[in-house]
Design a protein around this motif. Structure first.
Motif, mmCIF file in Angstrom:
data_model
loop_
_atom_site.group_PDB
_atom_site.id
_atom_site.type_symbol
_atom_site.label_atom_id
_atom_site.label_comp_id
_atom_site.label_asym_id
_atom_site.label_seq_id
_atom_site.Cartn_x
_atom_site.Cartn_y
_atom_site.Cartn_z
ATOM 1 N N GLU A 57 42.800 35.041 45.212
ATOM 2 C CA GLU A 57 41.801 34.063 45.645
ATOM 3 C C GLU A 57 40.914 34.646 46.744
ATOM 4 O O GLU A 57 39.714 34.380 46.789
ATOM 5 C CB GLU A 57 42.510 32.795 46.140
ATOM 6 N N LEU A 58 41.524 35.432 47.615
ATOM 7 C CA LEU A 58 40.788 36.051 48.723
ATOM 8 C C LEU A 58 40.125 37.382 48.322
ATOM 9 O O LEU A 58 39.544 38.060 49.163
ATOM 10 C CB LEU A 58 41.734 36.289 49.913
ATOM 11 N N GLU A 59 40.255 37.737 47.038
ATOM 12 C CA GLU A 59 39.716 38.985 46.487
ATOM 13 C C GLU A 59 40.287 40.229 47.166
ATOM 14 O O GLU A 59 39.644 41.273 47.247
ATOM 15 C CB GLU A 59 38.183 38.987 46.495
ATOM 16 N N LEU A 94 45.321 38.816 37.884
ATOM 17 C CA LEU A 94 44.756 39.770 38.837
ATOM 18 C C LEU A 94 43.724 40.661 38.153
ATOM 19 O O LEU A 94 42.593 40.808 38.629
ATOM 20 C CB LEU A 94 45.867 40.630 39.449
ATOM 21 N N TYR A 95 44.113 41.253 37.035
ATOM 22 C CA TYR A 95 43.212 42.188 36.368
ATOM 23 C C TYR A 95 42.028 41.475 35.711
ATOM 24 O O TYR A 95 40.950 42.062 35.598
ATOM 25 C CB TYR A 95 43.980 43.077 35.391
ATOM 26 N N GLN A 96 42.207 40.219 35.327
ATOM 27 C CA GLN A 96 41.059 39.436 34.845
ATOM 28 C C GLN A 96 40.062 39.255 35.984
ATOM 29 O O GLN A 96 38.866 39.454 35.810
ATOM 30 C CB GLN A 96 41.496 38.060 34.338
ATOM 31 N N ALA A 97 40.584 38.869 37.146
ATOM 32 C CA ALA A 97 39.710 38.640 38.308
ATOM 33 C C ALA A 97 38.974 39.919 38.705
ATOM 34 O O ALA A 97 37.828 39.871 39.146
ATOM 35 C CB ALA A 97 40.526 38.108 39.491
ATOM 36 N N ALA A 98 39.649 41.053 38.533
ATOM 37 C CA ALA A 98 39.061 42.348 38.896
ATOM 38 C C ALA A 98 38.291 42.972 37.727
ATOM 39 O O ALA A 98 37.864 44.117 37.811
ATOM 40 C CB ALA A 98 40.159 43.300 39.364
ATOM 41 N N PHE A 99 38.108 42.213 36.645
ATOM 42 C CA PHE A 99 37.346 42.648 35.464
ATOM 43 C C PHE A 99 37.922 43.886 34.785
ATOM 44 O O PHE A 99 37.195 44.700 34.242
ATOM 45 C CB PHE A 99 35.861 42.866 35.806
ATOM 46 N N LEU A 105 45.101 42.367 29.359
ATOM 47 C CA LEU A 105 45.603 42.092 28.010
ATOM 48 C C LEU A 105 47.032 42.603 27.834
ATOM 49 O O LEU A 105 47.894 41.890 27.305
ATOM 50 C CB LEU A 105 44.666 42.757 27.000
ATOM 51 N N THR A 106 47.303 43.799 28.321
ATOM 52 C CA THR A 106 48.647 44.372 28.227
ATOM 53 C C THR A 106 49.665 43.487 28.938
ATOM 54 O O THR A 106 50.750 43.220 28.410
ATOM 55 C CB THR A 106 48.667 45.790 28.852
ATOM 56 N N HIS A 107 49.318 43.005 30.128
ATOM 57 C CA HIS A 107 50.264 42.167 30.884
ATOM 58 C C HIS A 107 50.461 40.797 30.239
ATOM 59 O O HIS A 107 51.589 40.292 30.189
ATOM 60 C CB HIS A 107 49.811 42.043 32.337
ATOM 61 N N PHE A 108 49.386 40.191 29.749
ATOM 62 C CA PHE A 108 49.540 38.905 29.064
ATOM 63 C C PHE A 108 50.409 39.058 27.813
ATOM 64 O O PHE A 108 51.233 38.197 27.514
ATOM 65 C CB PHE A 108 48.183 38.305 28.700
ATOM 66 N N ASN A 133 41.479 34.267 25.900
ATOM 67 C CA ASN A 133 40.399 34.364 26.902
ATOM 68 C C ASN A 133 40.033 35.814 27.194
ATOM 69 O O ASN A 133 38.859 36.143 27.393
ATOM 70 C CB ASN A 133 40.809 33.671 28.209
ATOM 71 N N THR A 134 41.040 36.668 27.225
ATOM 72 C CA THR A 134 40.792 38.081 27.526
ATOM 73 C C THR A 134 40.023 38.755 26.393
ATOM 74 O O THR A 134 39.070 39.496 26.643
ATOM 75 C CB THR A 134 42.124 38.812 27.797
#
Length: 191
Positions: A57-59, A94-99, A105-108, A133-134
């Motif tokens: 949330e705090l990037e 996390l990786y979605q937020a960081a693009f 995708l691997t983690h999901f 979504n990914t």
């Protein structure tokens, strides 16, 4: 005591919900230090995942990643399979937020596999939804639609009404992007 740790987490959750992420993080860190001093390893991953959510949330992505690596190591060490899956979901967020959608995708997918093996249908549907979504973020619309449909089928089966609304809305969004407006409206109305 364990109750003190859980109370600190509950207070942190309230601060997080009202948008005071910094204050939430203070309570999460206090909960972790107390838990660590009493060697409550079974609570470490929960606390670390909450901290990671705040850091996302705090990037502060590097701090979030460190929390999640520690969380996953802890969950593996004490064989908390469901927590391993939860941590993979947080890694995905996390990786979605960081693009970094490929790593997300691997983690999901890791989370989905573990949840499915544990028979956790609700969580499996949530992982499928995030995979959908990914793929959408990766402009792979056919895969996105495929995974959203898989999530939808599970959500129908288990009567997950909040999840159903989410899935129908996402499918409606997908149809809108493909300019299938009649189909989009039907799905959005169902949502």
């Amino acid at each position: 005591t364990e109750e003190q740790v859980l109370s600190k987490l509950a207070i942190a959750s309230i601060f997080y919900q009202i948008g005071n992420t910094t204050k939430a993080l203070e309570h999460q860190l206090a909960a972790y230090h107390l838990s660590d001093s009493m060697d409550y390893k079974h609570l470490h991953s929960i606390i670390l995942n909450d901290q990671a959510r705040s850091y996302i949330e705090l990037e502060a992505y590097e701090k979030a990643e460190l929390c999640l690596k520690n969380s996953l190591n802890n969950a593996k060490m004490i064989d908390q399979r469901e927590m391993m899956a939860e941590t993979n979901m947080m890694f995905g967020a996390l990786y979605q937020a960081a693009f970094n959608h490929e790593i997300a995708l691997t983690h999901f997918e890791n989370a989905r596999t573990i949840f499915a093996s544990l028979g956790k249908e609700l969580q499996t549907a949530m992982a499928l939804y995030e995979i959908g979504n990914t793929y959408f973020a990766l402009d792979n619309w056919n895969k996105s639609f495929e995974y959203h449909l898989k999530a939808l089928h599970i959500r129908i089966k288990i009567n997950d009404y909040t999840g159903l609304a989410e899935s129908y809305n996402e499918i409606g969004h997908w149809c809108t992007e493909r300019e299938e407006f009649g189909r989009a409206i039907k799905n959005l109305e169902l949502g």
